[in-house]
Design a protein around this motif. Structure first.
Motif, PDB file in Angstrom:
ATOM      1  N   HIS A 100      36.790 -85.815  31.479  1.00 46.19           N
ATOM      2  CA  HIS A 100      37.528 -84.247  32.753  1.00 46.19           C
ATOM      3  C   HIS A 100      36.988 -85.072  33.600  1.00 46.19           C
ATOM      4  O   HIS A 100      35.711 -84.427  33.868  1.00 46.19           O
ATOM      5  CB  HIS A 100      37.483 -83.645  31.708  1.00 46.19           C
ATOM      6  CG  HIS A 100      38.593 -83.228  31.081  1.00 46.19           C
ATOM      7  ND1 HIS A 100      39.633 -82.692  30.569  1.00 46.19           N
ATOM      8  CD2 HIS A 100      37.236 -83.178  29.317  1.00 46.19           C
ATOM      9  CE1 HIS A 100      39.851 -83.535  29.597  1.00 46.19           C
ATOM     10  NE2 HIS A 100      38.589 -82.894  28.577  1.00 46.19           N
ATOM     11  N   MET A 101      37.738 -84.786  34.874  1.00 44.12           N
ATOM     12  CA  MET A 101      37.206 -85.297  36.181  1.00 44.12           C
ATOM     13  C   MET A 101      38.071 -84.462  37.210  1.00 44.12           C
ATOM     14  O   MET A 101      39.426 -84.290  37.526  1.00 44.12           O
ATOM     15  CB  MET A 101      36.901 -86.354  37.033  1.00 44.12           C
ATOM     16  CG  MET A 101      36.565 -86.814  38.053  1.00 44.12           C
ATOM     17  SD  MET A 101      37.490 -88.247  39.356  1.00 44.12           S
ATOM     18  CE  MET A 101      36.585 -89.202  38.163  1.00 44.12           C
ATOM     19  N   TRP A 102      37.202 -83.309  37.859  1.00 42.52           N
ATOM     20  CA  TRP A 102      38.091 -82.587  38.629  1.00 42.52           C
ATOM     21  C   TRP A 102      36.825 -83.398  40.077  1.00 42.52           C
ATOM     22  O   TRP A 102      36.473 -83.901  40.644  1.00 42.52           O
ATOM     23  CB  TRP A 102      37.278 -81.305  38.923  1.00 42.52           C
ATOM     24  CG  TRP A 102      38.029 -80.683  37.921  1.00 42.52           C
ATOM     25  CD1 TRP A 102      38.697 -79.207  37.418  1.00 42.52           C
ATOM     26  CD2 TRP A 102      37.537 -80.721  36.386  1.00 42.52           C
ATOM     27  NE1 TRP A 102      39.190 -79.217  36.545  1.00 42.52           N
ATOM     28  CE2 TRP A 102      38.670 -79.755  35.298  1.00 42.52           C
ATOM     29  CE3 TRP A 102      36.560 -80.882  35.323  1.00 42.52           C
ATOM     30  CZ2 TRP A 102      38.255 -79.335  34.445  1.00 42.52           C
ATOM     31  CZ3 TRP A 102      36.190 -80.818  34.329  1.00 42.52           C
ATOM     32  CH2 TRP A 102      37.483 -80.646  33.639  1.00 42.52           C
ATOM     33  N   CYS A 118      41.557 -80.118  49.243  1.00 40.52           N
ATOM     34  CA  CYS A 118      41.861 -79.466  47.912  1.00 40.52           C
ATOM     35  C   CYS A 118      41.045 -79.684  46.574  1.00 40.52           C
ATOM     36  O   CYS A 118      40.391 -80.986  46.666  1.00 40.52           O
ATOM     37  CB  CYS A 118      43.560 -79.885  47.422  1.00 40.52           C
ATOM     38  SG  CYS A 118      44.669 -78.567  48.974  1.00 40.52           S
ATOM     39  N   ILE A 119      41.127 -79.055  45.336  1.00 40.36           N
ATOM     40  CA  ILE A 119      40.964 -80.002  44.066  1.00 40.36           C
ATOM     41  C   ILE A 119      41.664 -80.435  43.327  1.00 40.36           C
ATOM     42  O   ILE A 119      41.986 -79.844  43.044  1.00 40.36           O
ATOM     43  CB  ILE A 119      39.688 -78.915  43.673  1.00 40.36           C
ATOM     44  CG1 ILE A 119      38.732 -78.323  44.369  1.00 40.36           C
ATOM     45  CG2 ILE A 119      38.787 -79.340  41.812  1.00 40.36           C
ATOM     46  CD1 ILE A 119      37.773 -77.302  43.800  1.00 40.36           C
ATOM     47  N   GLY A 120      41.906 -81.962  42.970  1.00 42.17           N
ATOM     48  CA  GLY A 120      42.517 -82.116  41.954  1.00 42.17           C
ATOM     49  C   GLY A 120      41.522 -82.929  40.924  1.00 42.17           C
ATOM     50  O   GLY A 120      40.519 -82.302  40.266  1.00 42.17           O
ATOM     51  N   TYR A 121      42.426 -83.154  39.458  1.00 45.91           N
ATOM     52  CA  TYR A 121      42.346 -82.920  38.180  1.00 45.91           C
ATOM     53  C   TYR A 121      42.584 -83.971  37.247  1.00 45.91           C
ATOM     54  O   TYR A 121      43.699 -84.631  38.105  1.00 45.91           O
ATOM     55  CB  TYR A 121      42.782 -82.271  37.655  1.00 45.91           C
ATOM     56  CG  TYR A 121      42.305 -82.021  36.266  1.00 45.91           C
ATOM     57  CD1 TYR A 121      41.390 -82.620  35.448  1.00 45.91           C
ATOM     58  CD2 TYR A 121      43.475 -82.414  35.546  1.00 45.91           C
ATOM     59  CE1 TYR A 121      41.381 -82.590  34.048  1.00 45.91           C
ATOM     60  CE2 TYR A 121      43.283 -82.458  33.113  1.00 45.91           C
ATOM     61  CZ  TYR A 121      41.826 -81.915  33.152  1.00 45.91           C
ATOM     62  OH  TYR A 121      41.777 -82.701  31.524  1.00 45.91           O
ATOM     63  N   GLY A 186      41.615 -75.687  32.336  1.00 50.38           N
ATOM     64  CA  GLY A 186      41.053 -76.654  33.056  1.00 50.38           C
ATOM     65  C   GLY A 186      42.066 -77.416  34.478  1.00 50.38           C
ATOM     66  O   GLY A 186      42.092 -77.801  35.366  1.00 50.38           O
ATOM     67  N   ILE A 187      43.250 -76.643  34.308  1.00 52.58           N
ATOM     68  CA  ILE A 187      44.349 -77.225  35.354  1.00 52.58           C
ATOM     69  C   ILE A 187      44.430 -75.197  35.965  1.00 52.58           C
ATOM     70  O   ILE A 187      44.716 -75.436  37.474  1.00 52.58           O
ATOM     71  CB  ILE A 187      45.549 -77.777  34.677  1.00 52.58           C
ATOM     72  CG1 ILE A 187      44.759 -78.906  34.379  1.00 52.58           C
ATOM     73  CG2 ILE A 187      46.827 -77.367  35.883  1.00 52.58           C
ATOM     74  CD1 ILE A 187      46.028 -79.190  32.749  1.00 52.58           C
ATOM     75  N   SER A 188      45.067 -74.781  35.539  1.00 53.63           N
ATOM     76  CA  SER A 188      45.245 -73.303  35.554  1.00 53.63           C
ATOM     77  C   SER A 188      44.500 -72.596  36.298  1.00 53.63           C
ATOM     78  O   SER A 188      43.450 -71.900  34.771  1.00 53.63           O
ATOM     79  CB  SER A 188      45.993 -72.467  34.857  1.00 53.63           C
ATOM     80  OG  SER A 188      47.247 -73.445  35.017  1.00 53.63           O
TER      81      SER A 188
END
Length: 340
Positions: A100-102, A118-121, A186-188
């Motif tokens: 998993h990458m942020w 911004c931060i993506g996933y 990890g998303i919300s």
């Protein structure tokens, strides 16, 4: 008579020592910066930000010193409204057989467009081929975050059933402070409070301007935060803090634990780090600069006691740098104003 003297630390403290082989990733790739390293089955794997081509790359090593030719694994998305100009600053969690990458997606100021981070996933089965979400999972909302959230560091806490993300926010080039958010998937993400959990300290010259780009290591009953501090003359070094809850932090008494050395490749400033726990201590990789682009170096720490009250014998003096024979890195007066 000397007035307004600002003593700026050099070298390392707290038992850290720089590798004599530094830099381990040199100028041949241009500017390489903010990275994340893990160790799997005896192999070190590094994901790093590659400024010249504005992407995230991957490389591997058997000893942490000599690295394979890097390959691009995540690129900017032309036409995207949030990651169209550059992607960088990855953090990796391996969980349930997946990587998993942020990461940070950036847009730079131009006609009819303001700067924004911004931060993506993204998720991957091998750490090389990534499937990303089209929209960011974390965007600036609070007043202190301005138009920039960046430099995520994520831990999965099994006992809480939560991901915890420490992130930097504020200005685009260098963020201002560090916040905390939590998520079950990890998303919300939900912010822990509406203010930063870690701020610059106006009493300490070396990190009085900004704190950002942290790496958090959970060890025993403590969270240890390695963070980038920026001083009043805009030069950076790495400090260490600890916390029982990840929210309220105590700074290390001998900060900064890793700073640049006069006349060497890292003199211009030490930035983000990544830490791997070994059998006999810790290894740390960091990006730093001098007059040119940024490069990547490594440092060691024997044992796992990181604060003075955690060990019987504590090294208080700053260490001699093995990269430069005869050079003793201590405090120096670089920005003094002389009253003649």
């Amino acid at each position: 008579m000397i007035q307004n003297v600002k003593w700026v630390p050099l070298g390392t403290a707290g038992g850290w020592r720089k590798a004599a082989e530094n830099p381990v990733i040199g100028p041949e790739y241009g500017t390489t910066f903010d990275l994340h390293v893990i160790k799997e089955e005896g192999i070190y794997r590094m994901w790093f930000s590659w400024r010249d081509v504005k992407l995230i790359a991957h490389t591997a090593s058997t000893d942490g010193l000599h690295w394979d030719l890097p390959q691009a694994v995540l690129t900017a998305v032309p036409g995207s409204g949030w990651e169209g100009d550059e992607v960088n600053r990855p953090t990796i969690v391996v969980k349930d057989g997946l990587y998993h990458m942020w990461y940070t997606g950036q847009m730079f100021a131009k006609e009819n467009q303001m700067s924004r981070s911004c931060i993506g996933y993204a998720v991957s089965e091998d750490g090389i081929n990534w499937k990303r979400r089209q929209e960011p999972v974390f965007v600036p909302e609070e007043a202190w975050e301005r138009y920039c959230v960046m430099c995520p560091h994520v831990l999965w806490e099994e006992e809480k059933g939560l991901y915890r993300m420490w992130y930097s926010a504020g200005r685009m080039h260098e963020a201002d402070a560090i916040g905390l958010a939590e998520s079950s998937d990890g998303i919300s993400w939900t912010r822990v409070g509406r203010k930063p959990v870690f701020l610059p300290d106006p009493k300490n010259y070396w990190d009085m301007s900004k704190v950002e780009a942290c790496y958090v290591l959970k060890q025993n009953d403590w969270y240890y935060m390695f963070y980038m501090g920026v001083h009043g003359d805009y030069k950076s070094a790495v400090g260490l803090a600890r916390s029982a809850d990840g929210i309220n932090w105590e700074r290390h008494p001998d900060n900064p634990v890793i700073a640049g050395d006069d006349d060497l490749w890292d003199f211009g400033g030490i930035c983000k780090v990544s830490v791997v726990r070994e059998n006999n201590g810790l290894r740390l990789w960091y990006n730093a600069s001098n007059s040119g682009g940024e490069q990547i170096g490594m440092a060691y720490h024997e044992g796992f006691a990181l604060f003075p009250d955690e060990e019987e014998v504590y090294v208080q003096e700053r260490e001699k740098n093995p990269c430069k024979e005869g050079k003793f890195s201590y405090y120096y007066n670089r920005f003094a104003l002389l009253d003649k």
